[in-house]
Scaffold this active site. Structure first.
Site, PDB file in Angstrom:
ATOM      1  N   GLY A 126       0.801  -1.223   0.000  1.00 27.87           N
ATOM      2  CA  GLY A 126       0.000   0.000   0.000  1.00 27.87           C
ATOM      3  C   GLY A 126       0.832   1.270   0.000  1.00 27.87           C
ATOM      4  N   SER A 128       2.284   2.362  -2.724  1.00 24.48           N
ATOM      5  CA  SER A 128       2.220   2.865  -4.102  1.00 24.48           C
ATOM      6  C   SER A 128       3.330   2.388  -5.017  1.00 24.48           C
ATOM      7  CB  SER A 128       2.168   4.389  -4.124  1.00 24.48           C
ATOM      8  OG  SER A 128       0.937   4.807  -3.657  1.00 24.48           O
ATOM      9  N   ASP A 175      -1.431   9.275  -5.445  1.00 24.82           N
ATOM     10  CA  ASP A 175      -0.223   8.452  -5.437  1.00 24.82           C
ATOM     11  C   ASP A 175       0.770   8.892  -6.512  1.00 24.82           C
ATOM     12  OD1 ASP A 175      -1.581   7.147  -3.479  1.00 24.82           O
ATOM     13  OD2 ASP A 175      -1.916   5.299  -4.604  1.00 24.82           O
TER      14      ASP A 175
END
Length: 390
Positions: A126, A128, A175
């Protein structure tokens, strides 16, 4: 690192030609989660970990991809005539999606390339890794093919478009923006409805940012991420029948409470409540940071987690255990889930003299409770994507 990757590139593809080197970082979001596709504010920063890439143009249309992380797959061959998403393409769908988007935007790739990557972002954490790979590819293409008019912000938007439309993941801009636009020792206070942003120095003289990886992998394309987005859109449509707004981020908490009865579905109402309140938490948190009220920043992080757990329902039992252990540990200023959810990581602000205790105590208790170990990273905030070749 760069020398080893250059050796690997030449081993896989042979020496010669101009081999260029690049880096795009991963990111952690300090607060403002699931607000980026709801027209709200986010507060991410780029990290020192990310994706390294080497590339060299070819004389033909052929694309050759190699990942040091997935070395067993060997070289994956494709071509500029085959920019179509497929399960068998695996991780190469991300760079191919960016190449496809370049073509759609009128930036024609006149030749193929040999492409090698190595990432030190934990896969599925998580933080990115996919956005980092997209931004890396965008920077490569800009540099190799001379698209000098493209800005880093353009590259972020191309990455988001390719993830939405090539890879089918309906993510917001955060992101890719953080990976492309990061600045050392600063987080980016970004208004996702306008793309107005400012760099806010993250001054933590007495504390560190610690990321804890639950080792529960999340895969957002196949998860409820797109459902959450649809639920928020349904809530927005209902609200627009009674109040003149473009996004959920346009509402204050008071305005939401005044008009929430218009939302027909109770689940959609909970999702919208999170989006509105989390946006306001992000605004308040940045103000607190600027005023050096770090304890208030931590309190808002904690409230963010509760909302993500209860109203947005994107947490999981392992993440909740990590956060609750953090809240009980001395020296922790704030702790919350970070990223898309359904696994991945937590982000905590921990006083300098409590970091070692944080890692050892939570590491042991987490393993006792869930049966596998967590990983801890004490992180520094770094610059965004860049060309490494001198």
């Amino acid at each position: 690192m760069q020398r080893e990757l250059m050796q690997k590139f030449e081993e896989m593809y042979g020496p010669g030609g101009e081999i260029r080197e690049y880096f795009a970082p991963g990111r952690v979001n300090l607060i403002g989660e699931h607000t980026d596709y709801n027209g709200g504010h986010v507060f991410p920063c780029a990290l020192t970990i990310g994706t390294y890439g080497l590339a060299r143009k070819r004389e033909d249309n052929k694309l050759r991809f190699y990942s040091v992380n997935f070395s067993k797959l060997g070289i994956i061959e494709s071509s500029l005539d085959d920019l179509i998403p497929s399960d068998k393409a695996g991780w190469t769908n991300y760079p191919k999606g960016v190449m496809w988007t370049f073509g759609k935007r009128g930036y024609e790739l006149t030749s193929g390339m040999d492409y090698l990557i190595y990432g030190n972002i934990p896969n599925g954490s998580g933080l990115s890794s996919s956005a980092s790979l997209e931004v890396l590819t965008g920077l490569m293409l800009k540099d190799l093919f001379g698209f000098d008019q493209l800005t880093k912000q353009d590259i972020a938007l191309i990455g988001q478009y390719s993830e939405n439309n090539f890879n089918g993941m309906n993510c917001g801009i955060m992101d890719q923006f953080a990976s492309a636009m990061g600045k050392k020792d600063c987080a980016i206070f970004l208004d996702t409805s306008t793309l107005n942003y400012e760099y806010a120095p993250v001054k933590l003289p007495d504390a560190k940012i610690v990321i804890t990886n639950s080792k529960v992998k999340h895969s957002l394309v196949g998860s409820a991420y797109n459902d959450r987005r649809n639920e928020c859109e349904a809530a927005l449509k209902d609200l627009q029948t009674v109040v003149d707004i473009k996004t959920l981020g346009d509402l204050t908490e008071e305005e939401f409470e005044m008009h929430k009865a218009a939302i027909k579905d109770p689940v959609c109402c909970k999702r919208a409540k999170h989006a509105v309140y989390e946006n306001q938490r992000a605004v308040k948190a940045v103000k607190a940071l600027k005023e050096n009220r770090i304890d208030e920043f931590g309190r808002l992080m904690n409230a963010s987690h509760v909302s993500l757990r209860d109203d947005y329902e994107v947490s999981c039992s392992e993440i909740d255990i990590l956060v609750e252990l953090a809240w009980e540990t001395e020296g922790v200023i704030g702790s919350r889930i970070t990223g898309g959810g359904f696994g991945g990581c937590t982000v905590s602000i921990v006083k300098n003299d409590g970091v070692d205790n944080f890692i050892s105590t939570i590491g042991k208790q987490y393993k006792d409770k869930v049966g596998h170990e967590a990983e801890f990273y004490v992180v520094e905030i770094d610059d965004g994507a860049r060309i490494l070749t001198k």
